[in-house]
Design an enzyme around this catalytic site. Structure first.
Site, mmCIF file in Angstrom:
data_model
loop_
_atom_site.group_PDB
_atom_site.id
_atom_site.type_symbol
_atom_site.label_atom_id
_atom_site.label_comp_id
_atom_site.label_asym_id
_atom_site.label_seq_id
_atom_site.Cartn_x
_atom_site.Cartn_y
_atom_site.Cartn_z
ATOM 1 N N LYS A 69 -8.962 13.654 4.772
ATOM 2 C CA LYS A 69 -8.077 12.488 4.721
ATOM 3 C C LYS A 69 -7.095 12.631 5.875
ATOM 4 C CE LYS A 69 -6.801 13.773 0.477
ATOM 5 N NZ LYS A 69 -6.965 12.537 -0.267
ATOM 6 N N ARG A 70 -6.296 11.591 6.152
ATOM 7 C CA ARG A 70 -5.300 11.744 7.197
ATOM 8 C C ARG A 70 -4.358 12.898 6.859
ATOM 9 N NH1 ARG A 70 -4.794 7.890 11.293
ATOM 10 N NH2 ARG A 70 -3.064 9.225 11.919
ATOM 11 N N LYS A 116 -14.936 8.024 -3.468
ATOM 12 C CA LYS A 116 -16.179 8.319 -2.752
ATOM 13 C C LYS A 116 -16.739 9.679 -3.189
ATOM 14 C CE LYS A 116 -14.196 5.489 0.833
ATOM 15 N NZ LYS A 116 -13.361 5.443 2.062
ATOM 16 N N LYS A 137 0.349 14.361 1.429
ATOM 17 C CA LYS A 137 -1.004 14.633 0.946
ATOM 18 C C LYS A 137 -1.225 16.135 0.694
ATOM 19 C CE LYS A 137 -2.911 10.598 3.405
ATOM 20 N NZ LYS A 137 -3.487 9.710 2.356
ATOM 21 N N THR A 183 -8.755 6.313 -1.806
ATOM 22 C CA THR A 183 -10.092 5.755 -1.965
ATOM 23 C C THR A 183 -11.137 6.836 -1.699
ATOM 24 O OG1 THR A 183 -9.795 4.877 0.273
ATOM 25 C CG2 THR A 183 -9.649 3.315 -1.546
ATOM 26 N N HIS A 197 0.798 -1.230 0.000
ATOM 27 C CA HIS A 197 0.000 0.000 0.000
ATOM 28 C C HIS A 197 0.827 1.274 0.000
ATOM 29 C CE1 HIS A 197 -3.921 -1.971 0.994
ATOM 30 N NE2 HIS A 197 -3.110 -2.866 1.524
HETATM 31 C C1 26Q Z 1 3.230 0.590 10.540
HETATM 32 C C2 26Q Z 1 4.113 0.232 11.562
HETATM 33 C C3 26Q Z 1 3.868 0.609 12.862
HETATM 34 C C4 26Q Z 1 2.728 1.334 13.158
HETATM 35 C C5 26Q Z 1 1.841 1.673 12.139
HETATM 36 C C6 26Q Z 1 2.096 1.304 10.844
HETATM 37 C C7 26Q Z 1 1.154 1.680 9.763
HETATM 38 C C8 26Q Z 1 -0.198 1.835 10.033
HETATM 39 C C9 26Q Z 1 -1.086 2.181 9.042
HETATM 40 C C10 26Q Z 1 1.588 1.878 8.464
HETATM 41 C C11 26Q Z 1 0.676 2.231 7.477
HETATM 42 C C12 26Q Z 1 -0.664 2.382 7.746
HETATM 43 C C13 26Q Z 1 -1.679 2.751 6.762
HETATM 44 C C14 26Q Z 1 -1.446 2.919 5.487
HETATM 45 C C15 26Q Z 1 -2.509 3.311 4.563
HETATM 46 O O1 26Q Z 1 -3.625 3.584 4.955
HETATM 47 N N1 26Q Z 1 -2.213 3.356 3.263
HETATM 48 C C16 26Q Z 1 -3.196 3.727 2.289
HETATM 49 O O2 26Q Z 1 -3.831 2.547 1.803
HETATM 50 C C17 26Q Z 1 -4.926 2.867 0.952
HETATM 51 C C18 26Q Z 1 -5.612 1.577 0.588
HETATM 52 O O3 26Q Z 1 -4.840 0.867 -0.326
HETATM 53 C C19 26Q Z 1 -4.464 3.644 -0.254
HETATM 54 O O4 26Q Z 1 -5.595 4.030 -0.980
HETATM 55 C C20 26Q Z 1 -3.677 4.885 0.170
HETATM 56 O O5 26Q Z 1 -3.121 5.508 -0.976
HETATM 57 C C21 26Q Z 1 -2.569 4.492 1.138
HETATM 58 O O6 26Q Z 1 -1.915 5.652 1.628
#
Ligand code: 26Q
Length: 820
Positions: free
Chosen positions: A547-548, A659, A553, A655, A358
């Site tokens: 978004k986050r 929406k 971003k 995503t 991702h």
């Molecule tokens: C990793 C290690 C330790 C703690 C947290 C994490 C962690 C947590 C959440 C790393 C990444 C995430 C989330 C990533 C994420 O949401 N990525 C998004 O995924 C979507 C679905 O595929 C994409 O549409 C987005 O582009 C992408 O940013």
């Protein structure tokens, strides 16, 4: 559609009875929360029948199943969604109306389960909805965090995090299943034993363990009686805390295990796209993976005695690298518990595990320090060592003399365990989440792996569920679509939306479409008035970025542009300017200082702009507190413009962009992630595309960046807004509050590169695109057509389509049907 199982009188009786048995009250006496519970239990009653029927069907048909392994499931509220998927929303609403109960108010009583950060977690939730709707056997596997994503408060413009105690009133839809509990072991040492036949056994000693208890949630398919399961694991101490114990050693052990169990599932890490190498995070990962894989193997063995055929009935999909210990845990079970040899075990594992990537952002890649990893998971580490040893041997055989390859591709290197490498080596499929993203993986980030094993790589462009994000979030538009298409079939086949294209030149239809948008804007304006105390004009352009919060971003690009517009409006009050409302919503990870500064800046600019009477309300800004699934549904419905302005190459897919499109909001954005495919579907004339391409960004990055000072020195408008960060304009005279943001744009010392995310580089192009948005909006007919075409062209972006592609190319599942 009449749903006989929600016969009104019977349902009303059930609700009344639930209020009585649960709370010893009458409906009139019950609080809204109690009514929510009573209604939910009545709904659950019906779901359970289908749930049982579905599980029975699985028992009979024995279809292949996917286990979707994810640290996050951002489900959103269940009640309304379940009613929609059971095609009982209208009946239940009417029944409750007759009892003097407002369904919407009841829905609002449900905590919004936020066991996820953002895109990745919400994608998992959309996938479960689509899997059930399409009739595929699936389990979601995750963690029952006691605290989900924090609640965001804005105090004096700053983000303050409050705990999300989502379980405090109990959860009507969950089912505790202690009979399926599993033990999970951490730490200790591995003793090697040899039996009479000279075979080696690995015995873990001196470990700590916890008991994993599953809680099951029903995942209701749309109108098909299929109910799948989301299984999330809670932790409990394994030895009961025995206060009468005289043995000090036992006492301490009991305390430790109590603590381990309590800590492990306490809270979701609120990082999005950022890795922090925390031991507890690794414990969480192994905890739910070990429990899930054990449970899957037990289930398989109930029906099958040949474990070597596991891949015919089971596939494990790893949502990013977070669940990648699954590979080694499966190997452990096959080797140590099933007694298979290495080759046999590896053969099974590499046909059963698949990996979705991702992100390409370096700071998001999981790399665990070897000492931490081997201490916490000694047996798992041994297995990874052997996987790595064999893989390195294979690299050397394929590329003799090329030690660079070994260094770049090994799983264990420089004292770290590289989880992405493990996932690729052990997975039979590696997929990206949008076409552009997958191409970047193949040609840049994972080039070495792609060259060595090209057959594994494939793309699965993300999607979203129209059941939640149109039917539930925007019922006005949903009904209009049904009316115009003359069918409800779009609910399970979003490609039918293309049938709306024939209304794109129909004046009456366009008017209806825009009047629905207007009503949704009014609904959001009320929400904003209630929550922010700000009055916004629904006739203004609602320009939305939700978004986050992350630098890539580029919320900062958006806000700098608002500052620029404000300067323009003040300087040229005579110039015509179409009123705009800029709406933001974003949570920043608690430790991400710069992201929090950006939130403060947004709020500070909002304060100044909203309180400047001289601009006649031409500009308004709103920061929506605590952006989450439940308010997102309303926000998408009300948006005119969708801001998708990430630095090209950085947003794997996005995503939210889909929406907005579904709800008829054209995109202003870069050619990044799934935006590329959105533009391909809707046509370049129905979007506002600007800025560097991903190739250009990557080219600059490979050459050490670019020099933002050239832009700063030569563009007085840009220089002015950048200077306003440090001249006190938005900080009551404080020149230091936003110094770090200023430095991040101009100063190489503040980060490895100045303006790492090309904000100033893209500024002019963005301002130009925004100018075009304004011109397009002024032309009412043109805008209406553009908005309608966005809805009409969104068919590709249903998660139903995405799931069907996973099924055909990766999972090879069998379809099932449930009759009741
Ligand atoms: C990793 C290690 C330790 C703690 C947290 C994490 C962690 C947590 C959440 C790393 C990444 C995430 C989330 C990533 C994420 O949401 N990525 C998004 O995924 C979507 C679905 O595929 C994409 O549409 C987005 O582009 C992408 O940013």
């Amino acid at each position: 559609m009449y749903n006989p199982r929600f016969e009104k009188e019977a349902f009303k009786k059930e609700v009344t009875n639930n209020v009585k048995t649960l709370f010893r009250r009458t409906v009139d006496e019950a609080t809204p929360q109690q009514l929510f519970q009573a209604v939910s239990y009545a709904v659950k009653e019906v779901i359970i029948d289908d749930w049982l029927a579905t599980q029975k069907k699985y028992d009979e048909d024995d279809p292949k199943m996917v286990y979707y392994m994810s640290m996050e499931f951002l489900m959103g509220r269940a009640l309304g969604n379940n009613l929609i998927n059971m095609t009982a929303y209208t009946e239940v609403k009417e029944a409750l109306d007759e009892m003097g109960i407002d369904l919407n108010a009841i829905e609002d009583e449900e905590p919004d389960p936020a066991l996820g950060n953002g895109g990745l977690g919400r994608l998992a939730a959309c996938f479960l909805d689509s899997l059930a709707t399409l009739g595929y056997a699936a389990y979601g596997c995750g963690i029952r965090y006691h605290y989900g994503m924090f609640k965001q408060k804005i105090e004096d413009g700053y983000q303050v995090e409050k705990p999300d105690n989502w379980l405090k009133d109990g959860n009507p839809f969950e089912l505790r299943r202690p009979e399926y509990a599993k033990e999970v072991r951490f730490g200790g040492n591995i003793r090697v034993e040899y039996d009479e036949e000279g075979r080696t056994h690995f015995v873990q000693e001196n470990y700590e363990s916890v008991l994993a208890i599953p809680y099951d949630y029903p995942i209701v398919g749309y109108n098909n009686h299929v109910v799948n399961t989301l299984r999330i694991w809670d932790a409990e101490p394994i030895v009961d805390f025995q206060l009468d114990s005289f043995d000090r050693g036992d006492y301490h052990k009991a305390v430790e295990q109590q603590n381990l169990a309590k800590n492990i599932v306490e809270v979701l890490y609120p990082n999005d796209n950022h890795y922090a190498g925390k031991e507890l995070r690794l414990k969480q990962q192994y905890f739910f993976i070990s429990a899930s894989i054990q449970a899957a193997i037990v289930k398989y063995k109930k029906k099958h005695d040949d474990i070597t055929k596991l891949c015919e009935k089971v596939t494990f999909q790893m949502n990013d690298t977070h669940p990648t210990v699954a590979v080694a845990e499966l190997m452990r079970i096959l080797l140590d518990e099933e007694g298979l040899g290495w080759n046999e075990a590896w053969n099974i594992t590499t046909k059963t595990c698949a990996y979705t990537n991702h992100t390409i952002m370096a700071e998001a890649l999981e790399k665990w320090p070897i000492d931490l990893f081997s201490r916490l998971l000694p047996r798992i580490y041994q297995i990874i060592q052997e996987i790595d040893r064999r893989f390195v041997e294979q690299i050397r055989k394929t590329y003799p003399g090329d030690e660079g390859k070994v260094k770049r591709m090994a799983i264990l290197m420089d004292g770290q365990v590289k989880m992405a490498h493990l996932a690729i080596v052990a997975g039979y499929s590696v997929n990206g989440v949008a076409r552009l993203h997958t191409e970047i993986l193949k040609n840049q980030e994972l080039k070495d792996f792609y060259q060595m094993m090209p057959e594994k790589f494939n793309n699965k462009t993300n999607g979203i569920t129209q059941r939640r994000f149109l039917m539930h979030g925007n019922s006005l538009l949903a009904d209009w679509v049904t009316d115009k298409l003359g069918t409800k079939d779009w609910i399970t086949d979003l490609s039918l939306m293309s049938g709306l294209k024939r209304w794109a030149d129909d004046e009456e239809a366009l008017k209806e479409f825009m009047s629905i948008k207007y009503k949704n804007k009014e609904r959001l304006a009320e929400y904003i008035l209630e929550h922010n105390g700000i009055e916004v004009d629904p006739r203004s352009i609602f320009d939305v970025q939700v978004k986050r919060l992350h630098e890539y971003k580029r919320q900062l690009l958006n806000i700098l542009h608002v500052m620029y517009l404000y300067n323009q409006v003040k300087e040229h009050p005579e110039k015509s300017f179409y009123p705009r409302t800029f709406i933001f919503g974003a949570k920043a990870s608690a430790g991400y200082i710069r992201a929090k500064q950006i939130i403060k800046l947004i709020n500070s600019v909002a304060d100044v702009v909203n309180n400047d009477r001289s601009i006649n309300g031409k500009l308004k800004m709103v920061f929506i507190e605590d952006y989450r699934v439940s308010n997102a549904e309303w926000i998408f419905a009300a948006a005119d413009v969708s801001e998708q302005i990430s630095t090209a190459s950085k947003e794997a897919s996005g995503t939210g962009n889909m929406k907005f499109m579904l709800n008829g909001a054209p995109t202003i954005g870069t050619m990044d992630g799934a935006n590329v495919e959105i533009v391909e579907e809707v046509g370049i004339d129905n979007a506002f595309i600007f800025g560097l391409s991903s190739d250009e960004v990557i080219h600059f990055e490979l050459n050490g960046g670019y020099n933002p000072m050239d832009i700063y020195n030569n563009d007085p408008d840009i220089r002015r807004v950048v200077d306003q960060l440090v001249d006190g304009t938005y900080a009551h005279g404080n020149t230091e509050l936003y110094r770090d943001l200023y430095n991040s744009l101009l100063n190489t010392k503040s980060s490895s590169r100045a303006d790492m995310y090309f904000i100033l580089k893209d500024f002019r192009a963005y301002a130009q695109a925004q100018q075009e948005v304004e011109e397009a909006y002024r032309d009412k007919d043109r805008w209406a057509k553009m908005a309608l075409l966005n809805t009409a062209c969104c068919g590709k972006f249903s998660s139903d389509r995405t799931i069907q592609e996973y099924v055909e190319d990766i999972w090879h599942l069998d379809k099932i049907t449930v009759e009741v």
